[in-house]
Design a protein around this motif. Structure first.
Motif, PDB file in Angstrom:
ATOM      1  N   PHE A 240     -30.718   8.729  44.203  1.00  0.00           N
ATOM      2  CA  PHE A 240     -31.392   9.706  44.858  1.00  0.00           C
ATOM      3  C   PHE A 240     -30.678  10.311  46.301  1.00  0.00           C
ATOM      4  O   PHE A 240     -31.092  11.451  46.491  1.00  0.00           O
ATOM      5  N   ALA A 241     -29.714   9.455  46.618  1.00  0.00           N
ATOM      6  CA  ALA A 241     -28.974  10.125  47.965  1.00  0.00           C
ATOM      7  C   ALA A 241     -28.199  11.441  47.220  1.00  0.00           C
ATOM      8  O   ALA A 241     -28.058  12.384  47.909  1.00  0.00           O
ATOM      9  N   TYR A 242     -27.722  11.047  46.090  1.00  0.00           N
ATOM     10  CA  TYR A 242     -26.738  12.059  45.565  1.00  0.00           C
ATOM     11  C   TYR A 242     -27.613  13.253  45.094  1.00  0.00           C
ATOM     12  O   TYR A 242     -27.312  14.620  45.148  1.00  0.00           O
ATOM     13  N   ARG A 243     -28.881  13.016  44.460  1.00  0.00           N
ATOM     14  CA  ARG A 243     -29.722  14.210  44.100  1.00  0.00           C
ATOM     15  C   ARG A 243     -30.277  14.896  45.396  1.00  0.00           C
ATOM     16  O   ARG A 243     -30.350  16.282  45.435  1.00  0.00           O
ATOM     17  N   LEU A 244     -30.368  14.250  46.524  1.00  0.00           N
ATOM     18  CA  LEU A 244     -30.875  14.955  47.729  1.00  0.00           C
ATOM     19  C   LEU A 244     -29.868  15.738  48.187  1.00  0.00           C
ATOM     20  O   LEU A 244     -29.926  16.960  48.570  1.00  0.00           O
ATOM     21  N   TYR A 245     -28.501  15.181  48.232  1.00  0.00           N
ATOM     22  CA  TYR A 245     -27.281  15.890  48.619  1.00  0.00           C
ATOM     23  C   TYR A 245     -27.281  17.319  47.774  1.00  0.00           C
ATOM     24  O   TYR A 245     -26.704  18.381  48.511  1.00  0.00           O
ATOM     25  N   SER A 246     -27.188  17.054  46.571  1.00  0.00           N
ATOM     26  CA  SER A 246     -26.996  18.316  45.692  1.00  0.00           C
ATOM     27  C   SER A 246     -28.003  19.350  45.789  1.00  0.00           C
ATOM     28  O   SER A 246     -27.922  20.377  45.906  1.00  0.00           O
ATOM     29  N   ALA A 247     -29.320  18.936  46.073  1.00  0.00           N
ATOM     30  CA  ALA A 247     -30.506  19.644  46.307  1.00  0.00           C
ATOM     31  C   ALA A 247     -30.320  20.539  47.588  1.00  0.00           C
ATOM     32  O   ALA A 247     -30.639  21.571  47.771  1.00  0.00           O
ATOM     33  N   HIS A 249     -27.331  20.965  49.372  1.00  0.00           N
ATOM     34  CA  HIS A 249     -26.163  21.747  49.538  1.00  0.00           C
ATOM     35  C   HIS A 249     -25.642  22.563  48.530  1.00  0.00           C
ATOM     36  O   HIS A 249     -25.036  23.351  48.775  1.00  0.00           O
ATOM     37  N   ASP A 250     -26.053  22.059  47.216  1.00  0.00           N
ATOM     38  CA  ASP A 250     -25.683  22.905  46.068  1.00  0.00           C
ATOM     39  C   ASP A 250     -26.613  24.239  45.584  1.00  0.00           C
ATOM     40  O   ASP A 250     -26.180  24.921  44.992  1.00  0.00           O
ATOM     41  N   PHE A 251     -27.812  23.794  46.215  1.00  0.00           N
ATOM     42  CA  PHE A 251     -28.699  25.038  45.564  1.00  0.00           C
ATOM     43  C   PHE A 251     -29.440  25.564  46.660  1.00  0.00           C
ATOM     44  O   PHE A 251     -30.501  26.192  46.460  1.00  0.00           O
ATOM     45  N   GLY A 252     -28.943  25.623  47.894  1.00  0.00           N
ATOM     46  CA  GLY A 252     -29.510  26.241  49.010  1.00  0.00           C
ATOM     47  C   GLY A 252     -30.763  25.821  49.421  1.00  0.00           C
ATOM     48  O   GLY A 252     -31.668  26.445  49.996  1.00  0.00           O
ATOM     49  N   PHE A 253     -31.017  24.553  49.477  1.00  0.00           N
ATOM     50  CA  PHE A 253     -32.107  23.626  49.799  1.00  0.00           C
ATOM     51  C   PHE A 253     -33.405  23.802  48.792  1.00  0.00           C
ATOM     52  O   PHE A 253     -34.121  24.735  48.913  1.00  0.00           O
ATOM     53  N   HIS A 254     -33.134  23.159  47.779  1.00  0.00           N
ATOM     54  CA  HIS A 254     -33.945  23.269  46.538  1.00  0.00           C
ATOM     55  C   HIS A 254     -35.329  22.364  47.114  1.00  0.00           C
ATOM     56  O   HIS A 254     -35.247  21.203  46.836  1.00  0.00           O
ATOM     57  N   ASP A 288     -29.099  17.040  57.968  1.00  0.00           N
ATOM     58  CA  ASP A 288     -28.940  18.163  56.714  1.00  0.00           C
ATOM     59  C   ASP A 288     -30.406  18.767  56.756  1.00  0.00           C
ATOM     60  O   ASP A 288     -30.422  19.987  56.444  1.00  0.00           O
ATOM     61  N   ILE A 289     -31.320  17.951  57.100  1.00  0.00           N
ATOM     62  CA  ILE A 289     -32.898  18.695  56.960  1.00  0.00           C
ATOM     63  C   ILE A 289     -32.999  19.389  58.122  1.00  0.00           C
ATOM     64  O   ILE A 289     -33.672  20.768  57.926  1.00  0.00           O
ATOM     65  N   LYS A 290     -32.520  19.258  59.104  1.00  0.00           N
ATOM     66  CA  LYS A 290     -32.756  20.086  60.280  1.00  0.00           C
ATOM     67  C   LYS A 290     -32.076  21.139  60.134  1.00  0.00           C
ATOM     68  O   LYS A 290     -32.423  22.592  60.675  1.00  0.00           O
ATOM     69  N   ASN A 291     -30.810  21.218  59.754  1.00  0.00           N
ATOM     70  CA  ASN A 291     -29.878  22.692  59.331  1.00  0.00           C
ATOM     71  C   ASN A 291     -30.654  23.306  58.313  1.00  0.00           C
ATOM     72  O   ASN A 291     -30.186  24.613  58.465  1.00  0.00           O
ATOM     73  N   PHE A 292     -31.497  23.047  57.559  1.00  0.00           N
ATOM     74  CA  PHE A 292     -32.052  23.957  56.415  1.00  0.00           C
ATOM     75  C   PHE A 292     -33.417  24.116  56.398  1.00  0.00           C
ATOM     76  O   PHE A 292     -33.910  25.037  55.946  1.00  0.00           O
TER      77      PHE A 292
END
Length: 312
Positions: A240-247, A249-254, A288-292
């Motif tokens: 789930f850490a990987y899925r959050l990171y992908s969501a 950083h990879d999808f413009g905050f999905h 990362d949440i604060k940044n997006f």
């Protein structure tokens, strides 16, 4: 030996959530606070965040009952009416019991012309039998769904693990429909403890990690589902850490993925997910949440993540 390593991992790296039952809980007082916050044309979003993110799911459901009893109104309905955008999604999502929330997310992922496969994978690859049974019952209230929840639990057989590993290896080589079915049956039905043994035997037989083999032999959402199952067996919080990171950083905050994971895992292992996130990616989930995210949406997400706020 590998099974004992699995049991050691579960003891030494025990999972922990971020939301716990509030002490001195008074559902009527909370219901009145929420009613006041939702009055008028605007609403007091700070109060909504302070109350709903600091109560357990069971307490939120009791608050909703008190809200209905005292005010004669439906709390979820009022939240839907007064709020908007992703902040509404968070506040409303917090009001569902976990099985209903999973069912709600699956239903929305499959309705309409397209299907959000990653949502299906996240939920179906990671839930226990008990969670799937409850989810299925909740989903029946919306629409019939065929999810059985047939994974064995707590069972290990080293001899069978070697046989299953050979079947997996052949499935990765042959790639016929029959072999794909066998591969899926093993990964979806064997206990997590048994699969640890199978993965070790697979490494011994093939000289290759099973994730690498799956990635080489299959593609598309079938491949993603199989890899998700393997990763959840090995370390569910890390998955789930990987899925959050992908969501993020990879999808413009999905937003849907971030909201779904934070709410669903908040009382299970979100604190551990936070730790895995920081260990693997070097920055905290808070950062990362604060940044997006921004505004009260950001406040709500951070409050759900907070726990002891050790890396806020």
């Amino acid at each position: 030996i590998f099974c004992s390593q699995y049991m050691s991992w579960t003891r030494n790296y025990g999972v922990q959530g971020t939301i716990f039952p509030a002490p001195n809980f008074n559902p009527v007082a909370d219901a009145q606070m929420l009613a006041g916050a939702l009055q008028g044309f605007g609403c007091d979003k700070d109060t909504l965040v302070a109350v709903l993110t600091q109560r357990s799911t069971a307490q939120r459901l009791t608050i909703a009952e008190a809200y209905q009893s005292v005010l004669g109104r439906d709390l979820i309905g009022d939240l839907r009416e007064k709020l908007s955008d992703h902040f509404k999604d968070v506040m409303v999502g917090l009001m569902y019991p976990p099985p209903s929330y999973d069912a709600h997310e699956l239903w929305h992922a499959m309705k309409g012309a397209g299907t959000e496969e990653n949502c299906l994978i996240d939920i179906l690859a990671s839930r226990t039998n008990g969670e799937i049974f409850q989810m299925r019952e909740a989903y029946y209230l919306r629409k019939e769904m065929h999810i059985r929840g047939t994974r064995e639990e707590g069972y290990t057989d080293p001899a069978m693990a070697a046989q299953d590993a050979m079947v997996l290896w052949e499935a990765c080589q042959q790639k016929t429909g029959e072999h794909k079915t066998m591969l899926q049956m093993i990964l979806c039905n064997k206990s997590y403890q048994q699969l640890w043994l199978v993965f070790q035997e697979f490494q011994n037989i093939s000289g290759q990690d099973i994730v690498d083999a799956i990635n080489e032999c299959y593609d598309g959402y079938f491949q993603e589902l199989l890899v998700a199952i393997v990763l959840c067996v090995r370390d569910k919080p890390a998955y789930f850490a990987y899925r959050l990171y992908s969501a993020i950083h990879d999808f413009g905050f999905h937003n849907k993925t971030v909201i779904r994971i934070l709410i669903a895992r908040s009382e299970i292992d979100l604190m551990t997910i936070r730790k895995r996130y920081k260990e693997r990616y070097g920055k905290s989930l808070f950062h990362d949440i604060k940044n997006f995210a921004s505004g009260h949406y950001e406040k709500a997400l951070l409050a759900i993540c907070a726990g002891d706020a050790e890396d806020y």
